[in-house]
Enzyme design. Sequence first.
Site, mmCIF file in Angstrom:
data_model
loop_
_atom_site.group_PDB
_atom_site.id
_atom_site.type_symbol
_atom_site.label_atom_id
_atom_site.label_comp_id
_atom_site.label_asym_id
_atom_site.label_seq_id
_atom_site.Cartn_x
_atom_site.Cartn_y
_atom_site.Cartn_z
ATOM 1 N N GLU A 191 0.683 -1.029 -0.141
ATOM 2 C CA GLU A 191 -0.008 -0.108 -0.015
ATOM 3 C C GLU A 191 0.976 1.163 -0.052
ATOM 4 O O GLU A 191 0.371 2.330 -0.715
ATOM 5 C CB GLU A 191 -0.882 -0.040 1.282
ATOM 6 C CG GLU A 191 -2.021 -0.866 1.080
ATOM 7 C CD GLU A 191 -1.780 -2.431 1.546
ATOM 8 O OE1 GLU A 191 -2.542 -3.298 1.180
ATOM 9 O OE2 GLU A 191 -0.449 -2.663 1.914
ATOM 10 N N HIS B 277 -11.470 -6.717 8.258
ATOM 11 C CA HIS B 277 -12.019 -6.457 6.950
ATOM 12 C C HIS B 277 -13.283 -5.511 7.354
ATOM 13 O O HIS B 277 -14.312 -5.646 6.459
ATOM 14 C CB HIS B 277 -12.304 -7.595 6.335
ATOM 15 C CG HIS B 277 -11.105 -8.438 5.927
ATOM 16 N ND1 HIS B 277 -10.451 -9.121 6.765
ATOM 17 C CD2 HIS B 277 -10.558 -8.256 4.572
ATOM 18 C CE1 HIS B 277 -9.565 -9.883 5.861
ATOM 19 N NE2 HIS B 277 -9.397 -9.378 4.915
#
Length: 337
Positions: free
Chosen positions: A60, A129
């Site tokens: 990322e 998540h």
Amino acid sequence: MAKMSMIQSLNSAMDNMMERDPNVLVFGEDAGYFGGVFRVTAGLQDKYGLDRCFDAPINEAAIMAMSIGMAAKGLKPVAEIQFSDYIFPGLDQIVSEMSRLRYRTAGQFTPPVVVRTPCGGGIRGGQTHSMSPEAFFTQIPGVQVVMPSNPYDAKGLLIAAIESEDPVIFFEPKRLYNGPFDGDPGKALETWSKHEKGEVPEEHFSLPIGKANIVREGNDLTIVTYGTLVHVAQAAVEAEGIDAEIIDLRTLVPYDIETIARSVNKTGRCIVAQEAPRTSGFAAELAAQIQEECFYALEKPIFRLTGWDTPYPHAHEWSYFPGLKRFSTAIRETLEA
């Protein structure tokens, strides 16, 4: 107009912009060939080729750094972070580079980067998540923060974000990807998946960043929220049978305090709601600003309805989520004399 889910409307927005502007690129982990873990970028690589829709490594920080470099050279990257829980390795690039590029170069360079990322719970994703980390990004000067609650807004706001010359963190509530729901997390998960679609123009259009939407007009109470909780608020108001005004922020930075203050000055009572943990959440910012703007109109303290200060649970997801029961309790307490 066409019937679209939020997934389809976001895909349509990127398709429209890639067709109009050859500088628009879409990339991220599995965003190319596979079309994204939620299929939001499906078909874009086939249509526009590997040079304009491609996969990124599982890194990322590198995705954010590449986006900044692309933007500085005149491209318009739309980068996907697969889940907002995993955006933090790229946070330094967002805070130290992306947000400050215009300022530190006195306007010589701009960073028109859009960072798309699914957020929130409601799909039993557990602690890794299900985060709603939007408040982290509202603290970064130079970054706009957007979170739509329906397919129409999703397309119009994503197009506006791509056309902006400033960086935008674009949060997509994954609970809403496949359509609205009845707002009651206490029911079985399958009742949350009507897969209804909204009316969305197939052609290019945009909505202004920084303008809230009054979802429902009313006189007894103002509810200010965003994302998934817009639908829970609607369900709670209907269940309680009250004349409440519901405001969907749509944009957290900048946010539309004028619309909020006008409503609270009318109703005299207010609930601010977020899915994220309570402490230092965006609802706290809203409550403080509303108190400053509307102090003499308030008949009761502002009610702050939030998630809990814990990791997002899996087995007890609906106890964590500010659902219909907790919304109804907030409404009753706020309306008490």
